[in-house]
Design a protein around this motif. Sequence first.
Motif, PDB file in Angstrom:
ATOM      1  N   GLY A   1      26.502  -4.117 -29.286  1.00 32.64           N
ATOM      2  CA  GLY A   1      26.745  -5.110 -28.452  1.00 32.64           C
ATOM      3  C   GLY A   1      25.855  -6.040 -28.085  1.00 32.64           C
ATOM      4  N   ARG A   2      26.127  -6.839 -27.160  1.00 31.79           N
ATOM      5  CA  ARG A   2      25.196  -8.048 -26.564  1.00 31.79           C
ATOM      6  C   ARG A   2      24.001  -7.512 -25.981  1.00 31.79           C
ATOM      7  NH1 ARG A   2      24.575 -10.236 -21.718  1.00 31.79           N
ATOM      8  NH2 ARG A   2      26.375  -9.081 -20.943  1.00 31.79           N
ATOM      9  N   VAL A   3      22.702  -7.912 -26.621  1.00 36.55           N
ATOM     10  CA  VAL A   3      21.459  -7.697 -26.163  1.00 36.55           C
ATOM     11  C   VAL A   3      21.267  -8.129 -24.787  1.00 36.55           C
ATOM     12  CG1 VAL A   3      18.958  -7.722 -26.614  1.00 36.55           C
ATOM     13  CG2 VAL A   3      20.649  -7.646 -28.610  1.00 36.55           C
ATOM     14  N   ILE A   4      20.963  -6.908 -23.915  1.00 33.64           N
ATOM     15  CA  ILE A   4      20.313  -7.543 -22.491  1.00 33.64           C
ATOM     16  C   ILE A   4      18.954  -7.044 -22.215  1.00 33.64           C
ATOM     17  CG2 ILE A   4      22.731  -7.022 -21.707  1.00 33.64           C
ATOM     18  CD1 ILE A   4      21.930  -4.581 -20.471  1.00 33.64           C
ATOM     19  N   LEU A   5      18.235  -6.481 -23.098  1.00 37.22           N
ATOM     20  CA  LEU A   5      16.852  -6.087 -22.778  1.00 37.22           C
ATOM     21  C   LEU A   5      16.168  -6.250 -24.131  1.00 37.22           C
ATOM     22  CD1 LEU A   5      14.434  -5.472 -21.063  1.00 37.22           C
ATOM     23  CD2 LEU A   5      15.160  -3.064 -21.564  1.00 37.22           C
ATOM     24  N   ALA A   6      14.911  -7.047 -24.343  1.00 38.58           N
ATOM     25  CA  ALA A   6      14.118  -6.821 -25.272  1.00 38.58           C
ATOM     26  C   ALA A   6      12.806  -6.517 -25.002  1.00 38.58           C
ATOM     27  CB  ALA A   6      14.075  -8.413 -25.957  1.00 38.58           C
TER      28      ALA A   6
ATOM     29  N   GLN B   1      19.526 -12.094 -21.155  1.00 36.01           N
ATOM     30  CA  GLN B   1      18.793 -11.105 -21.711  1.00 36.01           C
ATOM     31  C   GLN B   1      17.458 -10.999 -20.901  1.00 36.01           C
ATOM     32  OE1 GLN B   1      18.324 -10.879 -25.873  1.00 36.01           O
ATOM     33  NE2 GLN B   1      15.846 -10.882 -25.677  1.00 36.01           N
ATOM     34  N   ALA B   2      16.903 -10.234 -20.387  1.00 35.75           N
ATOM     35  CA  ALA B   2      15.765  -9.727 -19.660  1.00 35.75           C
ATOM     36  C   ALA B   2      14.753  -9.312 -20.952  1.00 35.75           C
ATOM     37  CB  ALA B   2      15.732  -8.721 -18.781  1.00 35.75           C
TER      38      ALA B   2
END
Length: 149
Positions: A51-56, A23-24
Amino acid sequence: MSVARRQLIRGFGLAGAGAWAGQARIAVAQPAGGSAVPAAPTTGPLAEPAGRVILAITGKIAITNDGDAAKFDRPMLEALGMASFTTVTPWYDGAVTFEGVPMTRLLQRVGAQGETVQAVALNDYSTEIPVADFARWGSCSRSSATATT
């Protein structure tokens, strides 16, 4: 501004590029004196990622979906509209294409009101980028950009 700096801005200017294993993170900061992010209408509340978190995204943002953060999975980012550009970098042999959401669009979607972005990559590399640089230099090269919505 050097070509390398513009490419760095363009690279960070496309959120969601590549198949990510982690995750970025992006944090938006605002010093006294106002915001460099232009006001833009939003499309309402931000859905929760399926789905899977890739950016916060955290910091001076108005629209969140998890406490004080705006979290995105890949389909959420792609729904914002993708752009791409092709360039040569010192890290790859030959031309490479980067694809993702233009940062100006992403910052507008979360109602960012800051002056700088602290971008943290998957390998914990961190840099601060003035928000104005995204508008000034663009999120992708005009001559080789493609945009989809």
